[in-house]
Structure formats: C-alpha cells, structure tokens
Design an enzyme around this catalytic site. Structure first.
Site, PDB file in Angstrom:
ATOM      1  N   GLY A 177     -54.952 -16.155  40.863  1.00 32.10           N
ATOM      2  CA  GLY A 177     -54.750 -17.503  41.454  1.00 32.10           C
ATOM      3  C   GLY A 177     -54.761 -18.604  40.333  1.00 32.10           C
ATOM      4  O   GLY A 177     -54.889 -19.668  40.773  1.00 32.10           O
ATOM      5  N   SER A 210     -47.868 -16.696  37.882  1.00 24.99           N
ATOM      6  CA  SER A 210     -46.598 -16.447  38.144  1.00 24.99           C
ATOM      7  C   SER A 210     -45.790 -17.649  38.570  1.00 24.99           C
ATOM      8  O   SER A 210     -44.587 -17.592  38.225  1.00 24.99           O
ATOM      9  CB  SER A 210     -46.893 -15.244  39.379  1.00 24.99           C
ATOM     10  OG  SER A 210     -47.449 -14.343  39.396  1.00 24.99           O
ATOM     11  N   ASP A 270     -47.763  -7.570  39.259  1.00 22.40           N
ATOM     12  CA  ASP A 270     -47.378  -7.218  40.722  1.00 22.40           C
ATOM     13  C   ASP A 270     -46.343  -6.248  41.034  1.00 22.40           C
ATOM     14  O   ASP A 270     -46.002  -5.398  41.454  1.00 22.40           O
ATOM     15  CB  ASP A 270     -47.909  -8.235  41.654  1.00 22.40           C
ATOM     16  CG  ASP A 270     -49.123  -8.491  42.086  1.00 22.40           C
ATOM     17  OD1 ASP A 270     -50.012  -7.868  41.368  1.00 22.40           O
ATOM     18  OD2 ASP A 270     -49.791  -9.147  43.066  1.00 22.40           O
ATOM     19  N   ASN A 277     -51.565  -0.012  32.110  1.00 26.13           N
ATOM     20  CA  ASN A 277     -50.896  -0.732  32.977  1.00 26.13           C
ATOM     21  C   ASN A 277     -50.262  -1.787  31.929  1.00 26.13           C
ATOM     22  O   ASN A 277     -49.358  -2.248  31.838  1.00 26.13           O
ATOM     23  CB  ASN A 277     -51.666  -1.308  33.855  1.00 26.13           C
ATOM     24  CG  ASN A 277     -50.706  -2.663  34.667  1.00 26.13           C
ATOM     25  OD1 ASN A 277     -49.611  -2.161  35.193  1.00 26.13           O
ATOM     26  ND2 ASN A 277     -51.230  -3.806  34.542  1.00 26.13           N
ATOM     27  N   SER A 281     -54.382  -9.352  32.506  1.00 30.28           N
ATOM     28  CA  SER A 281     -54.789  -8.708  31.293  1.00 30.28           C
ATOM     29  C   SER A 281     -56.197  -9.371  30.428  1.00 30.28           C
ATOM     30  O   SER A 281     -56.119 -10.049  29.590  1.00 30.28           O
ATOM     31  CB  SER A 281     -53.653  -9.018  30.402  1.00 30.28           C
ATOM     32  OG  SER A 281     -53.351 -10.326  30.281  1.00 30.28           O
TER      33      SER A 281
END
Length: 245
Positions: free
Chosen positions: A117, A121, A144, A164, A188
């Site tokens: 949040g 992105s 994602d 990941n 991360s």
C-alpha cells in the site's frame, strides 16, 4: 561407434563467417554428416543422439575422412553451481555493451521496496510511462505479477519469501544485461535479500528506492485488504517487524 562422413565448413562464433578445412577449432561450430543406420536409427524424424566431449583433444578432426573426435575447450572449465553440476558458461560475441548501443540506453535495475500500500506499483508504472515517453525501453517486475507465473510455486513462508526475492533478482539481472531498464516493485523487507540482489550487478547498476510511507497511511489505503485480514489475525507478515532500510 559410427563414422562421420563429412565436415562442412566451420562457423566462427565471433564473426559468424564460414571457414574452410576439415579441422574445427574450439571457438567454432562445425556440421557433420552421420549415417543414421549405423547408429541403429531407421531415419525417422524422432532420432536423437549426443556428441560427447573428450578430455584431451581440442579440435574436431577427420583423418582419412572417416572418423572424428568431439571435444570441449577444457574439461576443467566444468563447474558446479548450487545443485547444478557439469555446467559451463558460454559467452556470446554480442554483449551488454553492444545491446546498450543498439538501444541507446544503459541497462540497470531500479528496485522499489516498501510496505504493502505504499505505492510501489503506482510509482513503477508512472516511471515506466515517463521513460517510455523519452524513448527508453523498460520492463516492470511486479511482486504480485511474478507470483502469477514464475513464482507461483512459492508461499509466503520465510524461506519462500527469500526465494521469491532471489528469483526476481536473477531475472532483473538478465533484463539489465539485455540493456533494458528493469523496474522491480517488491516489498522485499529484509536488507540481506536486497543486498544479495544488488551483488548480482556491477556497482551503480542497482538503484534502490524505499517508499517511506507511514504504516498508518498504508493501512488506510489497504488496496488488497491485507491489513484488515492481519488485524483479524487471519494472515501474518503484512508488515514484518524486521523491515530494514
């Protein structure tokens, strides 16, 4: 053992030019003609065979036009990396510098980290759009999005979270090596994982951006409803206490 009938001219791996002669030096690729019936094949489309490296020889030669030795540059160059054994790094004559010249840009990784949040992105997409408008080629590795494919086998357990990040770091490295500006948008939270990704690239090619947004604001946004689920005790690890910047 089957006899090789002929060797076509070799192709230099550095110049892509054909060269004459029956001896194929190591840095070149040669074409051979083999009689499949002598190998037990019936000539069908499913026939497969392998050429095996020799430890001593350094060329492919055809004495009297009827035999050959297949070899590698040096069997001692075989390496073991993790669980992968007997692997060799094959270097191309077209490198990162050539690709950067072609694209007229410098390949690098812009690593955007921060809480869920925090706007990672959103920033990644805005940055990609801005660079695109300037004629720069970018690619976004969104946390994602990557879990929809490459990392779909990973959970959110500690060891899987680390794997990941490792995989995303390796893919980002490949994009940078291709001369592309790779924008990684991943939570991360642990410095050690980010440092491991940074170490994959030359100094200066890994640019880390921390979205310094207060937890209160991130939780108010809660675009995926993760904070609400965490408050209800249904999930863990939304804002790990070990988040290091």
């Amino acid at each position: 053992m089957a006899a090789l009938k002929a060797v076509r001219p070799a192709i230099s791996c550095s110049s892509s030019c054909f060269e004459s002669g029956l001896s194929v030096p190591l840095s070149k690729v040669g074409f051979v003609k083999m009689p499949l019936p002598s190998l037990g094949f019936n000539g069908g489309n499913n026939a497969r065979f392998s050429l095996v490296q020799a430890a001593e020889e350094s060329t492919v030669a055809i004495p009297n036009g009827c035999a050959a030795v297949i070899s590698g540059e040096n069997i001692r160059q075989m390496a073991t990396n993790g669980k992968a054994m007997n692997i060799v790094w094959h270097k191309s004559s077209v490198g990162k510098i050539h690709r950067q010249e072609l694209l007229q840009q410098k390949g690098c990784v812009i690593w955007i980290t921060g809480l869920s949040g925090s706007g990672k992105s959103t920033l990644a997409c805005a940055l990609s759009q801005a660079l695109y408008s300037r004629g720069k080629l970018t690619y976004i590795l969104d946390g994602d999005n990557v879990r929809h494919g490459l990392n779909r086998d990973l959970s959110f357990k500690a060891e899987d979270r680390a794997e990941n990040i490792r995989r995303i770091g390796e893919v980002a490295k490949l994009f940078a090596d291709a001369g592309i500006i790779c924008i990684a948008s991943v939570i991360s939270p642990y410095r050690r994982d980010r440092d491991a990704c940074r170490a994959l690239l030359p100094e200066g090619d890994f640019i880390e951006v921390f979205m310094n947004v207060p937890l209160k604001i991130c939780e108010a946004r809660d675009p995926k409803g993760l904070y609400k689920l965490a408050r209800a005790g249904k999930i863990k690890g939304v804002y790990p206490p070990g988040f290091c910047i």
